[in-house]
Scaffold this active site. Structure first.
Site, PDB file in Angstrom:
ATOM      1  N   ASP A 363       0.877  -1.164   0.000  1.00 27.99           N
ATOM      2  CA  ASP A 363       0.000   0.000   0.000  1.00 27.99           C
ATOM      3  C   ASP A 363       0.924   1.227   0.000  1.00 27.99           C
ATOM      4  O   ASP A 363       2.134   1.119   0.255  1.00 27.99           O
ATOM      5  CB  ASP A 363      -0.949  -0.002   1.216  1.00 27.99           C
ATOM      6  CG  ASP A 363      -2.132   0.951   1.003  1.00 27.99           C
ATOM      7  OD1 ASP A 363      -2.058   1.820   0.113  1.00 27.99           O
ATOM      8  OD2 ASP A 363      -3.132   0.823   1.735  1.00 27.99           O
TER       9      ASP A 363
HETATM   10  C1  BGC Z   1      -4.974   3.290   0.077  1.00 29.54           C
HETATM   11  C2  BGC Z   1      -5.012   2.268  -1.034  1.00 29.54           C
HETATM   12  C3  BGC Z   1      -4.838   2.953  -2.357  1.00 29.54           C
HETATM   13  C4  BGC Z   1      -3.529   3.744  -2.344  1.00 29.54           C
HETATM   14  C5  BGC Z   1      -3.246   4.465  -3.645  1.00 29.54           C
HETATM   15  C6  BGC Z   1      -3.764   4.185  -0.003  1.00 29.54           C
HETATM   16  O1  BGC Z   1      -3.884   5.253   0.878  1.00 29.54           O
HETATM   17  O2  BGC Z   1      -4.996   2.629   1.320  1.00 29.54           O
HETATM   18  O3  BGC Z   1      -6.215   1.559  -1.008  1.00 29.54           O
HETATM   19  O4  BGC Z   1      -4.847   2.018  -3.394  1.00 29.54           O
HETATM   20  O5  BGC Z   1      -3.595   4.702  -1.307  1.00 29.54           O
HETATM   21  O6  BGC Z   1      -4.078   5.538  -3.793  1.00 29.54           O
END
Ligand code: BGC
Length: 970
Positions: A363
């Site tokens: 993530d």
């Molecule tokens: C989120 C993810 C997301 C990523 C990219 C993170 O803050 O938890 O679900 O895919 O950001 O935007």
């Protein structure tokens, strides 16, 4: 220009790294922002219900103290004092955190996550063999720099998508474009804003789950995206107030697993890689990642091995079996080890036990260390920056090059990381240059202008190029969005009111109704039928994209907020549709699009004459980087927001002076409490429309007017209070230590499993949903197909062998900064300025690194041991439509385990569902195929799935988890 877009997308992104910005505000000289940032920090560091922490004295809040200090010392001095205090506090927490944790924190009940090494190599499954063969031929020709490029993001805002790695140019591997998210294509124009996952779960319709995934990926493909960052099956929904539950499909692992797998298949049928996320136990937003909440470490979700297998990891197993290309590891820790560096989770469970053949991606900033994450099984770091946003200081990139050269990350691990990524690319057919031209996306996530920079996040001088081509990729996907929204609408209550007619009530009903009111009031309504529509949630508010990332609750609610949300191309509001659907010659429509009823005037007088009142209310939540009112990602309670309950009560008492009929419509991210009004005699119908996306009004009208017979069923339980969900159902709002510990001591007992175990009567049970017709589910017939045996067949010999490569560490010159390369500031390159200081020698590997773990008996192929997926018994039931209208039934099968000494089983668990359309009087037989995995529990001693061979399994089939009318035994 796309319609309704927020004019400044740049603003959309700031909040994503506000905390990082706060940490560096001194360096950047952002004096003028200090007071805002400082109070925000204090606010965010103290969750809503926490006592304010004050360094100055026991009584005043930090904000009061701050104002007093500021008045007394002047702004600049005051800033310095505060700054010093904050830095001091951070240092104290940072350095002292570990010590404090060791000394004061109770030992978590499940101990430390155990080590699992070495990382299993990809390439063992027959289904991926051809792709691995092709990948090996490409990877063996890559230089070290190219390999590192493939594994490491180029940094936040360094490409047009939210994530980009770098290409391996000389061998023909392109830069991959990664984009959110589960609801549509984030930050893009001219796309479809689909209903959220929770609405999809509420359809219980496999075909629609697939269709939505496919349409989503079709748009992603045409916008130039390789990897979609969805679907989301974690959070699972342990806590009904969890901020991001709406991105997933409901509070049950089986439902999440089927919906996740169907979505993956739909997405990947278009050649786009799906990413199943967030692995694992990212159940709440509070403290989900370091610093976002002012703490140096993320929350640890602590649980036992059986709970991990049977609940939280379960849906990921379905996605792996469906061939998912990528898994995103989560921000949080699991048993006190960060998910993205947790070798037991990534190496042990995901890659060995589940036989995952694709790549693990972090993530955004969930990678918290360099070498150890590679050893633990992480394959790609996103967005590439290290511990801070947008600084370009990667934990991999040049550091991974160095770690390979000095031998701390074995070359064979890097080769496996790269091979997994390249194999996934081949697996999805993305090597076909006609289908996947090697170009950046045709939209930019960072500007709405036609021209922009390719590396928007870099301050270096760049040329302006065309970044937005405004390509319309919506096709006819609005019809899928509308169908999902309509089928995902759950009819919770209906006292013979719905469906209504465009003329108000059908003629016979209208006459009957007017007679009733006349008898009660002595007054007869005549003339046009009078309808009132109430609530801000029925109307447009300030437009669907008014707040960045949808991070506020205003107007009608179509989605939650955060990275899972999109820019709505349009949002059909309920009021728009009601205006056009009611026949004006027969119906007089009164609009009250606010949550307060008029106190005086003609609008107030009109209330007394209304015959039907449709009142809208909602509850919103979202991702933890944005806060709206008292909703810091997670909801503080399960109440309707913005005075929704009072509005409903008011409408019920005043609609036709209390004699009008009331329909309540709710848009919500999850369960809401309905106790205050659900039993009122004139609240005659309640529709839970979940989060419907762009087609909101149309889908609602389809159900209200009976064009579609409601067939949505609850993907979660609606309790009578938040307490009803038990201790495990409560968000941890206060950190209670330097490293917040969240113990999942309730084990398997979440949502309906908890209600059943403790005999708590819910308001509406899991799986519940009414229709305008009536179905009967009967005659369960059980057909054994294989005989019971405790353990699955032994782990099969792998169908294929992972590729092998030379183990010679490549020459360091392969990663030397190329002479003449004009490097962009903050961009993550794989290169080192000098390789002189590279020394090889012993490395302090993590505990347990040298011990090779035995392979799991539950593994052996993609999705795990194939025997687990074999059907052992099949159950057939007859479903009959015994009512007056055609409609779709949702038969659900719940399994009851035979008793076994020493093993506790939930009262029942969902293990099958279907959706079938039946005309009045029609009957059909529905078959459920029950697999070995469905029949097993995870035995922590045997470390395998075990079937109970003594006693009898019971299969209870019906129309909700508490309406089970057909029973079979095996
Ligand atoms: C989120 C993810 C997301 C990523 C990219 C993170 O803050 O938890 O679900 O895919 O950001 O935007």
């Amino acid at each position: 220009m796309p319609r309704n877009l927020d004019p400044s997308k740049e603003g959309l992104l700031r909040s994503h790294y506000d905390e990082a910005a706060r940490q560096s505000f001194e360096d950047d000289g952002h004096d003028s922002e200090l007071d805002l940032d400082a109070t925000e920090f204090l606010d965010r560091a103290s969750p809503p219900s926490a006592e304010p922490k004050s360094f100055f004295g026991p009584r005043d809040s930090p904000v009061q103290r701050w104002s007093a200090l500021r008045r007394a010392t002047g702004r600049r001095r005051c800033c310095l004092v505060l700054l010093t205090c904050m830095l001091g506090l951070w240092l104290l927490i940072g350095i002292g955190g570990g010590v404090v944790y060791k000394v004061f924190q109770k030992e978590p009940p499940y101990g430390q996550s155990p080590p699992w090494y070495p990382a299993p190599k990809g390439g063992i499954a027959r289904t991926w063999a051809a792709s691995y063969e092709k990948a090996a031929k490409m990877v063996e020709r890559m230089t070290l720099a190219e390999k590192v490029n493939v594994t490491t993001g180029t940094g936040w805002q360094m490409g047009l998508a939210v994530g980009t790695n770098a290409p391996a140019v000389y061998v023909g591997f392109p830069q991959l474009q990664l984009q959110d998210g589960p609801l549509g294509i984030r930050f893009a124009d001219n796309i479809t804003a689909f209903p959220a996952g929770i609405t999809v779960g509420a359809t219980w319709n496999r075909k629609l789950m697939y269709a939505r995934g496919k349409a989503h990926a079709n748009e992603a493909h045409r916008k130039g995206i390789n990897v979609l960052l969805g679907p989301c099956v974690g959070p699972l929904g342990r806590m009904p107030a969890g901020g991001r539950n709406w991105e997933g499909f409901g509070a049950d692992p089986y439902l999440q697993g089927i919906a996740g797998a169907e979505t993956v298949k739909g997405i990947q049928s278009e050649g786009v890689m799906a990413t199943i996320k967030h692995f694992v136990a990212n159940e709440q937003e509070h403290f989900r990642q370091p610093w976002e909440w002012g703490l140096p470490h993320a929350v640890s979700s602590n649980m036992d091995d059986r709970t991990l297998h049977e609940l939280y990891a379960w849906p990921f197993g379905d996605a792996v079996k469906a061939g998912v290309a990528s898994v995103m590891c989560s921000y949080n820790q699991v048993n006190n080890s960060y998910s993205c560096g947790n070798s037991k989770l990534l190496n042990g469970i995901l890659k060995d036990e589940l036989g995952f053949q694709g790549f693990v991606m972090s993530d955004w900033l969930a990678q918290r260390s360099g070498v150890s994450t590679a050893l633990a099984g992480l394959d790609m770091t996103m967005p590439g920056d290290g511990l801070d946003w947008a600084k370009g200081k990667s934990l991999w990139g040049p550091e991974l090059s160095r770690a390979v050269l000095n031998g701390s990350v074995p070359l064979e691990r890097l080769n496996d990381m790269v091979t997994r990524i390249v194999a996934a690319w081949y697996q999805l057919g993305q090597d076909d240059e006609i289908k996947f031209p090697r170009k950046p996306p045709n939209f930019s996530s960072w500007t709405n202008d036609r021209l922009g920079f390719l590396a928007h996040g870099s301050p270096s001088t760049q040329d302006l190029v065309e970044v937005n081509k405004f390509l319309d990729v919506q096709s006819n996907h609005s019809s899928i969005a509308r169908q999902v929204a309509a089928e995902g609408t759950v009819l919770l209550k209906n006292d013979n009111l719905l469906p209504i007619s465009p003329r108000g009530l059908g003629d016979a009903n209208l006459k009957r109704r007017r007679d009733v009111v006349e008898r009660a009031t002595g007054k007869r309504h005549t003339g046009k039928f009078k309808v009132g529509v109430f609530g801000e949630d029925a109307g447009p508010g300030s437009g669907p994209n008014h707040c960045k990332d949808r991070g506020c609750n205003q107007g009608t609610l179509g989605s939650g907020w955060g990275s899972g949300a999109v820019e709505f191309p349009y949002l059909v509001t309920p009021i728009e549709t009601l205006r056009s659907r009611f026949d004006k010659s027969e119906v007089e429509l009164h609009e009250y699009l606010s949550n307060k009823l008029p106190m005086a005037g003609s609008d107030q007088a009109a209330l007394n004459d209304l015959e039907l009142c449709i009142v809208f209310a909602n509850a919103d939540s979202g991702e933890g980087f944005t806060k709206w009112n008292d909703v810091s990602g997670d909801r503080p309670n399960l109440n309707l927001q913005k005075g929704g309950d009072d509005l409903i009560l008011d409408v019920a008492s005043k609609c036709g002076s209390g004699h009008g009929q009331v329909v309540v419509v709710i848009h919500a991210v999850g369960p809401v409490l309905v106790e205050k009004w659900i039993e009122l005699p004139n609240v005659n119908a309640v529709l839970l429309a979940n989060l419907p996306g762009e087609e909101s009004g149309n889908a609602l009208a389809d159900v209200l007017f009976g064009d579609i017979n409601p067939s949505g069923h609850l993907p979660y339980t609606i309790g009578k209070s938040l307490k009803d969900y038990g201790k495990g159902g409560q968000v941890l709002y206060r950190p209670k230590g330097a490293i917040p510990q969240q113990d999942f001591t309730e084990g398997l007992y979440i949502d309906y499993r908890y209600f059943d175990k403790h005999s708590i009567e819910p308001r509406f049970d899991f799986g519940f949903g009414l229709s305008y017709t009536t179905f009967e589910v009967k005659n369960a017939q059980v057909t054994p197909l294989k005989s019971k045996s405790p353990l699955p067949a032994s782990r099969p010999t792998p169908a294929a062998k992972p590729p092998t490569y030379s183990d010679q560490i490549p020459p360091a010159s392969e990663v030397l900064f190329p002479a003449g390369l004009r490097a962009l500031e903050r961009y993550v390159y794989p290169y080192l300025k000098s390789v002189d200081a590279i020394v090889t020698g012993p490395y302090p590997y993590p505990d347990g690194y040298e011990t090779k773990q035995p392979l799991s008996g539950a593994g052996g192929d993609e999705g795990g041991n194939p025997d687990l997926w074999e059907t052992y018994v099949s159950v057939a039931v007859d479903v009959e439509n015994v009512g007056p209208r055609a409609g779709s039934a949702v038969p659900q099968l719940y399994l009851v385990y035979p008793a076994r000494e020493g093993v506790d089983f939930p009262v029942r668990v969902l293990r099958g569902f279907d959706k079938i359309y039946l005309r009045p009087g029609e009957s059909r037989t529905v078959d459920f195929n029950i697999t070995r995995r469905d029949l097993s529990y995870w035995d922590v001693q045997k470390q395998n799935w075990v079937m109970v061979t003594e006693g009898e399994y019971q299969f209870q089939v019906g129309q909700s988890s508490r309406d089970l009318t057909a029973v079979g035994i095996w």
